[in-house]
Motif scaffolding. Structure first.
Motif, short mmCIF file in Angstrom:
data_model
loop_
_atom_site.label_atom_id
_atom_site.label_comp_id
_atom_site.label_asym_id
_atom_site.label_seq_id
_atom_site.Cartn_x
_atom_site.Cartn_y
_atom_site.Cartn_z
N MET A 1 0.82 -1.19 0.00
CA MET A 1 0.00 0.00 0.00
C MET A 1 0.87 1.26 0.00
N ILE A 2 1.91 1.23 0.82
CA ILE A 2 2.78 2.41 0.90
C ILE A 2 3.55 2.63 -0.40
N LEU A 3 3.93 1.55 -1.07
CA LEU A 3 4.64 1.69 -2.34
C LEU A 3 3.75 2.25 -3.43
N ILE A 4 2.45 1.92 -3.39
CA ILE A 4 1.51 2.50 -4.34
C ILE A 4 1.38 4.00 -4.10
N MET A 5 1.34 4.41 -2.83
CA MET A 5 1.24 5.82 -2.52
C MET A 5 2.50 6.57 -2.95
N ILE A 6 3.66 5.98 -2.74
CA ILE A 6 4.91 6.62 -3.13
C ILE A 6 5.02 6.73 -4.65
N SER A 7 4.60 5.69 -5.37
CA SER A 7 4.64 5.76 -6.83
C SER A 7 3.62 6.78 -7.35
N PHE A 8 2.49 6.90 -6.68
CA PHE A 8 1.51 7.94 -7.06
C PHE A 8 2.08 9.33 -6.82
N MET A 9 2.85 9.50 -5.74
CA MET A 9 3.49 10.79 -5.47
C MET A 9 4.50 11.13 -6.57
N MET A 10 5.28 10.14 -7.00
CA MET A 10 6.26 10.38 -8.06
C MET A 10 5.58 10.73 -9.38
N ILE A 11 4.52 10.00 -9.72
CA ILE A 11 3.82 10.26 -10.98
C ILE A 11 3.13 11.61 -10.95
N SER A 12 2.50 11.96 -9.83
CA SER A 12 1.84 13.26 -9.76
C SER A 12 2.85 14.41 -9.76
N GLY A 13 4.00 14.22 -9.12
CA GLY A 13 5.05 15.25 -9.17
C GLY A 13 5.59 15.44 -10.57
N GLY A 14 5.81 14.35 -11.29
CA GLY A 14 6.26 14.46 -12.68
C GLY A 14 5.20 15.06 -13.58
N PHE A 15 3.94 14.75 -13.30
CA PHE A 15 2.83 15.31 -14.08
C PHE A 15 2.73 16.82 -13.89
N VAL A 16 2.84 17.27 -12.65
CA VAL A 16 2.80 18.72 -12.37
C VAL A 16 4.03 19.40 -12.96
N PHE A 17 5.19 18.73 -12.89
CA PHE A 17 6.40 19.31 -13.45
C PHE A 17 6.28 19.49 -14.97
N SER A 18 5.65 18.55 -15.64
CA SER A 18 5.53 18.65 -17.09
C SER A 18 4.42 19.60 -17.52
N LEU A 19 3.38 19.77 -16.71
CA LEU A 19 2.28 20.64 -17.10
C LEU A 19 2.48 22.10 -16.67
N LYS A 20 3.03 22.32 -15.51
CA LYS A 20 3.18 23.68 -14.98
C LYS A 20 4.58 24.21 -15.23
N CYS A 21 5.01 24.16 -16.46
CA CYS A 21 6.37 24.60 -16.77
C CYS A 21 6.43 26.09 -17.10
N LYS A 22 5.40 26.85 -16.72
CA LYS A 22 5.39 28.28 -16.99
C LYS A 22 6.14 29.05 -15.91
N HIS A 23 5.99 28.67 -14.66
CA HIS A 23 6.63 29.35 -13.54
C HIS A 23 7.74 28.49 -12.96
N LEU A 24 8.85 29.12 -12.65
CA LEU A 24 9.98 28.40 -12.08
C LEU A 24 9.68 27.93 -10.66
N LEU A 25 8.93 28.70 -9.89
CA LEU A 25 8.63 28.32 -8.52
C LEU A 25 7.78 27.05 -8.47
N LEU A 26 6.81 26.92 -9.36
CA LEU A 26 6.00 25.71 -9.40
C LEU A 26 6.82 24.50 -9.82
N MET A 27 7.77 24.71 -10.72
CA MET A 27 8.64 23.61 -11.12
C MET A 27 9.54 23.17 -9.97
N LEU A 28 10.05 24.13 -9.20
CA LEU A 28 10.89 23.78 -8.05
C LEU A 28 10.09 23.05 -6.98
N LEU A 29 8.84 23.46 -6.76
CA LEU A 29 8.01 22.79 -5.77
C LEU A 29 7.69 21.36 -6.19
N SER A 30 7.44 21.15 -7.46
CA SER A 30 7.16 19.78 -7.91
C SER A 30 8.41 18.91 -7.83
#
Length: 93
Positions: A1-30
């Motif tokens: 269960m914990i590994l599924i949550m960690i993999s979801f965190m990685m996928i959502s972080g990469g998703f936000v990083f690829s979509l919100k590439c307009k602002h540098l601060l949002l990229m650093l947070l992701s």
């Protein structure tokens, strides 16, 4: 269960990083969110294998250095250009 949550965190972080590439601060947070997921994954792995936790301190030190470097680039970019839009940033200027 914990590994599924960690993999979801990685996928959502990469998703936000690829979509919100307009602002540098949002990229650093992701990126920091993905580093947090990597840290949790490392913690779970080291606890399962009953290894020492010394490597986690090295990983945290490197991630803090990466965060400080990213914030210094952000401050330098805001002082130079007045905003943190990636599209306004030009290396040829």
């Amino acid at each position: 269960m914990i590994l599924i949550m960690i993999s979801f965190m990685m996928i959502s972080g990469g998703f936000v990083f690829s979509l919100k590439c307009k602002h540098l601060l949002l990229m650093l947070l992701s990126l920091e969110f993905m580093i947090l997921a990597l840290f949790l994954n490392l913690y779970v792995f080291l606890m399962m294998m009953s290894y020492e936790m010394f490597f986690m301190m090295i990983f945290l030190t490197m991630s803090v250095c990466e965060g400080a470097l990213g914030l210094s680039v952000l401050v330098s970019m805001i002082r130079t250009y007045g905003n943190d839009y990636i599209l306004n940033f030009s290396l040829l200027w």
